[in-house]
Motif scaffolding. Structure first.
Motif, PDB file in Angstrom:
ATOM      1  N   THR A 234      -0.789 -23.584  -6.649  1.00 17.20           N
ATOM      2  CA  THR A 234      -0.881 -24.174  -7.990  1.00 17.20           C
ATOM      3  C   THR A 234       0.503 -24.186  -8.624  1.00 17.20           C
ATOM      4  O   THR A 234       1.446 -23.592  -8.106  1.00 17.20           O
ATOM      5  N   ASP A 235       0.604 -24.845  -9.766  1.00 14.36           N
ATOM      6  CA  ASP A 235       1.873 -24.839 -10.482  1.00 14.36           C
ATOM      7  C   ASP A 235       2.268 -23.436 -10.909  1.00 14.36           C
ATOM      8  O   ASP A 235       3.434 -23.089 -10.945  1.00 14.36           O
ATOM      9  N   GLY A 236       1.233 -22.649 -11.239  1.00 16.35           N
ATOM     10  CA  GLY A 236       1.487 -21.322 -11.791  1.00 16.35           C
ATOM     11  C   GLY A 236       2.068 -20.346 -10.782  1.00 16.35           C
ATOM     12  O   GLY A 236       2.716 -19.381 -11.152  1.00 16.35           O
TER      13      GLY A 236
ATOM     14  N   THR B 117      -5.875 -27.239 -13.215  1.00 17.24           N
ATOM     15  CA  THR B 117      -4.967 -28.112 -13.972  1.00 17.24           C
ATOM     16  C   THR B 117      -5.784 -29.195 -14.672  1.00 17.24           C
ATOM     17  O   THR B 117      -6.982 -29.344 -14.398  1.00 17.24           O
ATOM     18  N   ALA B 118      -5.139 -29.939 -15.561  1.00 12.97           N
ATOM     19  CA  ALA B 118      -5.826 -31.025 -16.262  1.00 12.97           C
ATOM     20  C   ALA B 118      -6.288 -32.087 -15.270  1.00 12.97           C
ATOM     21  O   ALA B 118      -5.651 -32.279 -14.227  1.00 12.97           O
ATOM     22  N   PRO B 119      -7.398 -32.753 -15.553  1.00 20.76           N
ATOM     23  CA  PRO B 119      -7.882 -33.801 -14.643  1.00 20.76           C
ATOM     24  C   PRO B 119      -6.831 -34.892 -14.460  1.00 20.76           C
ATOM     25  O   PRO B 119      -6.121 -35.235 -15.404  1.00 20.76           O
ATOM     26  N   VAL B 120      -6.723 -35.403 -13.243  1.00 16.12           N
ATOM     27  CA  VAL B 120      -5.764 -36.464 -12.920  1.00 16.12           C
ATOM     28  C   VAL B 120      -6.562 -37.747 -12.720  1.00 16.12           C
ATOM     29  O   VAL B 120      -7.482 -37.782 -11.898  1.00 16.12           O
ATOM     30  N   SER B 121      -6.202 -38.780 -13.462  1.00 18.20           N
ATOM     31  CA  SER B 121      -7.032 -39.989 -13.394  1.00 18.20           C
ATOM     32  C   SER B 121      -6.942 -40.665 -12.025  1.00 18.20           C
ATOM     33  O   SER B 121      -7.866 -41.371 -11.625  1.00 18.20           O
ATOM     34  N   GLU B 179       5.603 -41.200 -12.621  1.00 20.67           N
ATOM     35  CA  GLU B 179       5.459 -41.399 -14.064  1.00 20.67           C
ATOM     36  C   GLU B 179       5.326 -40.089 -14.823  1.00 20.67           C
ATOM     37  O   GLU B 179       5.732 -39.988 -15.974  1.00 20.67           O
ATOM     38  N   ASP B 180       4.705 -39.112 -14.195  1.00 17.71           N
ATOM     39  CA  ASP B 180       4.495 -37.834 -14.881  1.00 17.71           C
ATOM     40  C   ASP B 180       4.687 -36.660 -13.912  1.00 17.71           C
ATOM     41  O   ASP B 180       3.741 -36.218 -13.260  1.00 17.71           O
ATOM     42  N   PRO B 181       5.931 -36.185 -13.830  1.00 16.05           N
ATOM     43  CA  PRO B 181       6.240 -35.112 -12.865  1.00 16.05           C
ATOM     44  C   PRO B 181       5.375 -33.857 -13.047  1.00 16.05           C
ATOM     45  O   PRO B 181       5.241 -33.085 -12.099  1.00 16.05           O
ATOM     46  N   ARG B 182       4.767 -33.674 -14.229  1.00 12.44           N
ATOM     47  CA  ARG B 182       3.888 -32.509 -14.386  1.00 12.44           C
ATOM     48  C   ARG B 182       2.650 -32.615 -13.490  1.00 12.44           C
ATOM     49  O   ARG B 182       1.961 -31.636 -13.243  1.00 12.44           O
TER      50      ARG B 182
END
Lengths: 237, 237
Positions: A234-236, B117-121, B179-182
């Motif tokens: 994971t990122d963490g 992590t947050a859902p990825v579309s 677009e979003d490296p996170r």
């Protein structure tokens, strides 16, 4: 004239030896292909990479020969006990070697794409990973050639080294991607290359387990650690 | 008392049927596992994902039973011609189903990381890919169950649909990452999930080819398009 007859109808023993020779040869080609794939990746040599991709056919052809000979042996010689395990192990091992060859060819194929972009410094970790995998495959094939079950068992324990190296490389590549989004495509191919090499380690382990089975008639005891720790990265972490 | 004897020493035919039943059951479990893996991925259900990972053992156990029964049949019944091909195909197909199960379990394992992590579309494209793969595996297993070589051959041609869908998803995921490296870590797991599903399609093709071989005693003619167009994806494309 029994001698001239012998030249046409091979002995059962010769047929088993032939099968053994085919596996050894397949293994040698696969190890050479993995070496060549990493070499062309490092040298960024697209022409040589194309040759590696084309050479994969030689392994596929050998696998078909093994299958053919296995079916022939089973039908005509009806092997029992240890001989049956020889034939069974040859079939299993040939299929693992064929996969190793596929992965090596895929490494070469992806290296051609990488040659179209600027070099990525994260690629530096790959030769070390490939060296580990190559050593493991070579050791598994040597254990098979010698029918040395203990040597095969030692291979099984060493796959964790590859998994650890792969995990480090995986994290490193994610970091590179985050730092420079222009490298995302290249790093993605490097991720898949690393994954291919990690999978080669799994197939070396399969070869080792089938060698143990060939000798002992059962699979080695104890669970083997299966696969890839990066499934949990994971990122963490 | 021949009847009581029959209960102990099974007939050759019963043993072949038993093998067939094991393959069918393995296939059903693998298809259910793939369905479940995609379901837990969509629902972001970590508990259920853990069950999918644990269930993979059932497939491994069945594969060991198949191997055991194949060796027993070869040693005691010395099958010939079509019967030998039945046994050979069962061994080959069980190994493909085992891999499909491994890939399904790996999808579930990676879904657990994605839940952190947050859902990825970009994940939206995966169920469609998985549906294609599932349909192909189901069709290959049906062709095997019916010993229908033509139906099996049709499966072989349909793997290109999965490859095309996978290539689209691969490009989409690279775009999201740029677009979003996170989202890089999450998208990397999605890339590997997509790759797992693409590989499941290859194993469906293998099952189909072994079904053809079982019926006809030779492999289907003509090269099959092997693998994954994304090995050639560059930034420029």
């Amino acid at each position: 004239m029994p001698h001239s007859h012998d030249h046409i109808v091979k002995s059962y023993d010769d047929e088993l030896k032939r099968l053994d020779g085919e596996i050894i040869r397949m293994g040698q080609v696969a190890v050479a292909q993995l070496d060549a794939a990493i070499d062309v990746l490092q040298r960024r040599d697209t022409q040589a990479a194309m040759r590696v991709v084309a050479n994969d056919e030689a392994i596929d052809t050998l696998e078909h020969e093994v299958s053919h000979d296995v079916l022939r042996l089973l039908a005509l010689r009806q092997p029992m006990a240890r001989d049956l395990r020889e034939v069974y192990a040859a079939l299993r091992i040939s299929s693992d070697i064929e996969r190793i060859g596929d992965y090596a060819a895929n490494v070469a194929k992806r290296s051609m794409v990488l040659n179209q972009t600027a070099p990525v410094s994260a690629a530096r970790g790959l030769p070390a990973l490939a060296k580990l995998a190559n050593a493991l495959v070579t050791e598994a094939l040597d254990a098979y050639r010698e029918r040395d079950a203990d040597r095969a068992l030692a291979v099984r324990g060493r796959d964790v080294e590859i998994d650890a190296e792969y995990t480090g490389l995986f994290r490193e590549l994610l970091t590179y991607m985050a730092e420079d989004p222009r490298q995302i495509t290249a790093c993605t191919h490097l991720l898949f290359i690393a994954k291919n090499i990690e999978r080669i380690g799994d197939h070396a382990t399969n070869i080792a387990e089938n060698t143990w089975f060939l000798v002992h008639g059962e699979l080695p005891q104890g669970d083997r650690e299966k696969g890839d720790l990066t499934s949990q990265v994971t990122d963490g972490q």
